[in-house]
Design a protein around this motif. Structure first.
Motif, PDB file in Angstrom:
ATOM      1  N   ASP A   1      85.969  58.216  71.815  1.00 22.16           N
ATOM      2  CA  ASP A   1      84.896  57.236  71.610  1.00 22.16           C
ATOM      3  C   ASP A   1      83.561  57.762  72.137  1.00 22.16           C
ATOM      4  OD1 ASP A   1      86.325  55.339  70.249  1.00 22.16           O
ATOM      5  OD2 ASP A   1      86.656  54.017  71.952  1.00 22.16           O
ATOM      6  N   ARG A   2      83.584  58.429  73.296  1.00 21.91           N
ATOM      7  CA  ARG A   2      82.338  58.961  73.853  1.00 21.91           C
ATOM      8  C   ARG A   2      81.752  60.026  72.925  1.00 21.91           C
ATOM      9  NH1 ARG A   2      84.221  60.910  78.276  1.00 21.91           N
ATOM     10  NH2 ARG A   2      84.041  58.961  79.427  1.00 21.91           N
ATOM     11  N   GLY A   3      82.605  60.855  72.367  1.00 18.23           N
ATOM     12  CA  GLY A   3      82.122  61.892  71.459  1.00 18.23           C
ATOM     13  C   GLY A   3      81.448  61.321  70.228  1.00 18.23           C
ATOM     14  N   MET A   4      82.010  60.246  69.683  1.00 13.73           N
ATOM     15  CA  MET A   4      81.408  59.640  68.501  1.00 13.73           C
ATOM     16  C   MET A   4      80.097  58.947  68.846  1.00 13.73           C
ATOM     17  SD  MET A   4      83.172  60.665  66.059  1.00 13.73           S
ATOM     18  CE  MET A   4      82.204  59.780  64.850  1.00 13.73           C
ATOM     19  N   LYS A   5      80.049  58.297  70.010  1.00 12.02           N
ATOM     20  CA  LYS A   5      78.807  57.621  70.408  1.00 12.02           C
ATOM     21  C   LYS A   5      77.688  58.631  70.673  1.00 12.02           C
ATOM     22  CE  LYS A   5      80.884  55.005  73.583  1.00 12.02           C
ATOM     23  NZ  LYS A   5      81.065  53.988  74.651  1.00 12.02           N
ATOM     24  N   LEU A   6      77.997  59.670  71.422  1.00 19.97           N
ATOM     25  CA  LEU A   6      76.963  60.644  71.756  1.00 19.97           C
ATOM     26  C   LEU A   6      76.657  61.578  70.591  1.00 19.97           C
ATOM     27  CD1 LEU A   6      78.096  61.596  75.383  1.00 19.97           C
ATOM     28  CD2 LEU A   6      76.214  60.082  74.709  1.00 19.97           C
ATOM     29  N   GLY A   7      77.666  61.837  69.764  1.00 18.12           N
ATOM     30  CA  GLY A   7      77.477  62.788  68.677  1.00 18.12           C
ATOM     31  C   GLY A   7      76.878  62.204  67.416  1.00 18.12           C
ATOM     32  N   THR A   8      77.028  60.896  67.226  1.00 15.24           N
ATOM     33  CA  THR A   8      76.529  60.283  65.984  1.00 15.24           C
ATOM     34  C   THR A   8      75.620  59.084  66.229  1.00 15.24           C
ATOM     35  OG1 THR A   8      78.426  58.788  65.753  1.00 15.24           O
ATOM     36  CG2 THR A   8      78.649  60.991  64.794  1.00 15.24           C
ATOM     37  N   ASN A   9      75.388  58.734  67.507  1.00 14.70           N
ATOM     38  CA  ASN A   9      74.453  57.676  67.882  1.00 14.70           C
ATOM     39  C   ASN A   9      74.904  56.293  67.419  1.00 14.70           C
ATOM     40  OD1 ASN A   9      72.118  57.005  69.337  1.00 14.70           O
ATOM     41  ND2 ASN A   9      70.895  56.845  67.471  1.00 14.70           N
ATOM     42  N   VAL A  10      76.227  56.087  67.317  1.00 18.36           N
ATOM     43  CA  VAL A  10      76.749  54.744  67.049  1.00 18.36           C
ATOM     44  C   VAL A  10      76.943  54.029  68.388  1.00 18.36           C
ATOM     45  CG1 VAL A  10      77.863  55.336  64.870  1.00 18.36           C
ATOM     46  CG2 VAL A  10      79.117  55.627  67.014  1.00 18.36           C
ATOM     47  N   PRO A  11      76.840  52.703  68.423  1.00 23.43           N
ATOM     48  CA  PRO A  11      76.959  51.983  69.701  1.00 23.43           C
ATOM     49  C   PRO A  11      78.382  51.914  70.230  1.00 23.43           C
ATOM     50  CG  PRO A  11      76.608  50.450  67.915  1.00 23.43           C
ATOM     51  CD  PRO A  11      76.427  51.816  67.328  1.00 23.43           C
ATOM     52  N   MET A  12      79.383  52.023  69.355  1.00 18.76           N
ATOM     53  CA  MET A  12      80.790  52.007  69.771  1.00 18.76           C
ATOM     54  C   MET A  12      81.543  53.094  69.018  1.00 18.76           C
ATOM     55  SD  MET A  12      81.992  48.029  69.818  1.00 18.76           S
ATOM     56  CE  MET A  12      81.077  46.738  70.669  1.00 18.76           C
ATOM     57  N   GLY A  13      82.523  53.696  69.704  1.00 23.78           N
ATOM     58  CA  GLY A  13      83.431  54.601  69.016  1.00 23.78           C
ATOM     59  C   GLY A  13      84.441  53.824  68.200  1.00 23.78           C
ATOM     60  N   PRO A  14      85.259  54.511  67.385  1.00 22.01           N
ATOM     61  CA  PRO A  14      86.170  53.811  66.470  1.00 22.01           C
ATOM     62  C   PRO A  14      87.242  52.990  67.162  1.00 22.01           C
ATOM     63  CG  PRO A  14      86.559  56.194  66.453  1.00 22.01           C
ATOM     64  CD  PRO A  14      85.297  55.968  67.189  1.00 22.01           C
TER      65      PRO A  14
END
Length: 285
Positions: free
Chosen positions: A218-231
């Motif tokens: 989840d942290r990778g998706m938030k920091l890597g794609t600027n989404v507020p929550m990971g999947p």
């Protein structure tokens, strides 16, 4: 059909998470609201959820009126006939096409012929639901995002017979609830779930296959794609059962790229549905 200026009373079918959220924002926008569910306990739980939400928003100074004033515009009922005087109806019942078609057939009989009937479905065909009525041109999709009082977006979905004036009314109604809209054709999953469900399922598969820990994924998706929550976090907030239902519907309509992840099905079978049950991929108070 009625224009937005004619709409004073909004009927909401369903008092669950989405239904009570829609009822709350409609009442906060100044509409009288009649919220109906099939059991009194469901209605009472929905009204309690609204009370809790209004109290939190008041504490954050996020309401333009007192919770008591807004709550005073809300009525709960188990009788669908109490929606007979509604000027606009939004259905937010269980995501089952047969259930929705039965509700719309009943609403078609109960409400005046010029009343727009909207559905909050997130994946099901507007055209199929509308076919249960004698007014398919007055049926439209208004897909609110969860949690309704917080999320800014509403997806307006246009069925095969939806009149242009009805589509415009749906956009106007959402804007009056202080929401922003986008529009989708009546294709499986519309915009949001067609793109979102594969993302969530692939995140679950990656976690299940040991690509990363839950937190790192989840942290990778938030920091890597600027989404507020990971999947995984987002799936918990949506509800794993809702994600599974949406994925299964899309799998049937669009093929294997929408096949639900095994771990998603296992979590649902175990009753670990996410935030609403206290445990999903994360644990909650």
């Amino acid at each position: 059909m009625r224009s937005l200026s004619d709409v004073e009373t909004v009927g909401v079918v369903g008092a669950g998470t989405m239904g009570n959220g829609i009822a709350q924002v409609a009442a906060a926008a100044g509409y009288d609201v009649v919220m109906r569910d099939i059991e009194r306990s469901f209605v009472d739980d929905g009204l309690d959820s609204i009370d809790d939400s209004l109290s939190r928003l008041a504490d954050e100074d996020a309401l333009s009126e007192s919770p008591e004033t807004i709550r005073g515009r809300l009525t709960g009922t188990t009788d669908l006939g109490d929606l007979a005087d509604a000027d606009l109806v939004v259905e937010a019942a269980v995501e089952d096409v047969d259930v929705k078609r039965e509700i719309f057939a009943d609403l078609d009989e109960i409400t005046d012929d010029d009343v727009v009937l909207a559905t909050n479905t997130s994946t099901l065909s507007i055209t199929t639901i509308a076919a249960a009525t004698e007014r398919p041109e007055l049926v439209v999709g208004v897909h609110f995002m969860n949690p309704v009082p917080i999320m800014d977006g509403v997806e307006v979905v246009v069925g095969e017979h939806t009149a242009d004036e009805v589509t415009a009314l749906a956009h106007e109604f959402a804007a009056d609830l202080d929401k922003e809209t986008w529009e989708s054709d009546d294709k499986p999953g519309f915009v949001t779930n067609r793109v979102l469900m594969p993302w969530i399922n692939e995140g679950i598969r990656a976690f299940d296959e040991g690509v990363a820990t839950r937190d790192d994924l989840d942290r990778g998706m938030k920091l890597g794609t600027n989404v507020p929550m990971g999947p995984l976090e987002l799936a918990d907030h949506i509800g794993l059962d809702i994600c599974l239902d949406a994925s299964q519907t899309l799998h049937e309509e669009l093929g294997d790229r929408y096949k639900p992840a095994y771990l998603l099905k296992r979590k649902v079978d175990a009753g670990k549905l996410g935030k609403k049950t206290g445990e999903g991929f994360y644990e909650y108070e």
